[in-house]
Scaffold this motif. Structure first.
Motif, short mmCIF file in Angstrom:
data_model
loop_
_atom_site.label_atom_id
_atom_site.label_comp_id
_atom_site.label_asym_id
_atom_site.label_seq_id
_atom_site.Cartn_x
_atom_site.Cartn_y
_atom_site.Cartn_z
N ASP A 84 0.90 -1.37 -0.21
CA ASP A 84 0.65 0.19 0.31
C ASP A 84 0.21 1.17 0.07
N ALA A 85 2.09 0.72 -0.15
CA ALA A 85 3.02 2.42 -0.04
C ALA A 85 2.54 2.60 -1.44
N PRO A 86 3.14 4.52 -1.43
CA PRO A 86 2.54 5.33 -2.92
C PRO A 86 4.12 4.94 -3.18
N VAL A 87 3.99 3.63 -3.64
CA VAL A 87 5.35 4.22 -5.01
C VAL A 87 4.84 2.76 -6.31
N PHE A 88 5.21 3.11 -7.48
CA PHE A 88 4.87 2.00 -8.16
C PHE A 88 7.18 1.60 -9.28
N ILE A 89 7.06 1.17 -9.01
CA ILE A 89 8.65 0.50 -9.91
C ILE A 89 8.66 0.45 -10.96
N GLN A 90 9.05 1.01 -11.78
CA GLN A 90 9.06 0.29 -13.44
C GLN A 90 10.15 0.21 -13.85
N SER A 91 10.13 -0.84 -15.03
CA SER A 91 11.42 -1.00 -15.99
C SER A 91 10.99 -1.12 -17.30
N PHE A 92 11.88 -0.90 -18.45
CA PHE A 92 11.70 -1.23 -19.97
C PHE A 92 12.48 -2.98 -20.32
N GLU A 93 12.88 -3.44 -18.54
CA GLU A 93 13.58 -4.58 -19.10
C GLU A 93 12.64 -6.09 -17.74
N VAL A 94 12.67 -6.94 -18.23
CA VAL A 94 11.66 -7.84 -17.38
C VAL A 94 12.62 -8.63 -16.68
N ALA A 95 13.82 -8.83 -16.23
CA ALA A 95 14.33 -10.06 -15.52
C ALA A 95 14.31 -8.70 -14.34
N ASN A 96 14.80 -8.07 -14.65
CA ASN A 96 15.20 -7.14 -13.54
C ASN A 96 13.50 -7.06 -12.37
N LEU A 97 12.59 -6.83 -13.18
CA LEU A 97 11.58 -6.33 -12.52
C LEU A 97 11.13 -8.08 -11.77
N LYS A 98 11.03 -8.75 -12.51
CA LYS A 98 11.06 -10.28 -11.58
C LYS A 98 12.01 -10.43 -10.51
#
Length: 322
Positions: free
Chosen positions: A173-187
């Motif tokens: 519920d934190a006011p945060v989204f993390i974004q990336s154009f890469e996939v492995a990074n998000l995984k």
């Protein structure tokens, strides 16, 4: 239609102040943005700072510093050769001696009057600014070139998560989204934090980590289902939405849709919303954003947050007090 799309200040109010500065982020908060967006790159000593790219000659006065002349070099970043000065070759203390400047002076000449007024901000400084707001304001960081930085011993993920944890913002519920154009990074981040993750995608190209054949493949119903295994939403280039089923397909997969980037200059606007005045002239940005809100998006990235706030107010009824 989304109940109340969020407004994400793209690099701050970067249409009116040099991008990724506290000047731009502060103005974005004043204009009503729900989130401010820092692109994150590391310093030589492992700190995270906000720059659109790790090459900083276009956004700082580094070229005017003779003490750093010898650090100009050429590197290969995500398969492309880039010449200039790079954040990973500077300590934070050294970067703090530089000053920011407008990246697009030909399109945004008015912003050049702020050249030299702002430092390169750290992630901690941006979080502190958001927390100091009189209303709830979040951050929407992008991890830039994560596989490249991992390859040179400066991985982004652990440092980012640690900074969020220190701020008390490492929860769902934190006011945060993390974004990336890469996939492995998000995984990888999926196993490190409960903060919602966003898979970015462009109308052409492919993730630099080689995990998907193309961004177009990720935008198919099958690709969106794969994304839903590790992310809460997608951040598509806005050109991917008109005359397609991408919004509906993403929603069917349980994903939010936050398209990028909405800018006032004719150079960036869709043809139907351009005005006279050449590439730097301002067209009907609020109308363009309202059109996309009508497509059912859940948020928008804009260099002009006030225009997105205005479009939302005209398109979506304000929530009723309880």
């Amino acid at each position: 239609m989304a109940a109340r799309p969020i407004v994400i200040a793209h690099r701050g109010a970067s249409g009116e102040r040099p991008e990724h500065t506290l000047l731009a982020y502060s103005l974005a908060i004043e204009q009503g943005a729900d989130f401010i967006e820092p692109d994150l790159v590391p310093t030589k000593d492992g700190e995270l700072v906000a720059r659109h790219e790790n090459e900083i000659s276009g956004t700082t006065d580094v070229a005017a510093h003779p003490e750093f002349a010898a650090r100009k070099t050429t590197k290969t970043i995500d398969g492309a050769k880039v010449t200039g000065w790079f954040t990973e070759d500077f300590t934070l203390a050294e970067l703090k001696t530089l000053r920011a400047k407008e990246r697009l002076p030909q399109l945004r000449p008015g912003n050049t009057k702020y050249d030299g007024q702002a430092e390169i901000p750290t992630l901690e400084e941006i979080i502190a600014l958001a927390k100091a707001a009189k209303r709830r304001v979040g951050i929407y960081p992008e991890t830039k070139h994560p596989s490249y930085f991992a390859s040179i011993g400066l991985p982004l993920e652990a440092t980012l998560v640690a900074k969020l944890r220190e701020a008390g913002w490492d929860h769902a519920d934190a006011p945060v989204f993390i974004q990336s154009f890469e996939v492995a990074n998000l995984k990888k981040l999926k196993g490190m934090t409960r903060v919602p993750l966003i898979q970015l995608m462009a109308a052409s190209g492919a993730p630099a980590d080689g995990t998907e054949p193309s961004d177009a493949a990720m935008a198919t119903p099958e690709g969106l289902k794969r994304i839903a295994d590790y992310a809460a939403g997608i951040g598509p280039e806005r050109a991917m939405l008109p005359d397609t089923s991408l919004v509906a397909d993403a929603h069917a997969a349980g994903l939010k849709v936050h398209p990028w980037t909405f800018r006032a200059e004719n150079y960036f606007l869709l043809p139907a919303y351009r005005a006279t005045g050449g590439p730097a002239g301002h067209g009907r940005l609020t109308e363009e954003i309202a059109y996309f809100i009508g497509l059912g998006v859940d948020g928008v990235f804009s260099d002009y947050p006030y225009a997105a706030v205005s479009a939302r107010a005209a398109s979506v009824p304000a929530p009723q007090p309880r």
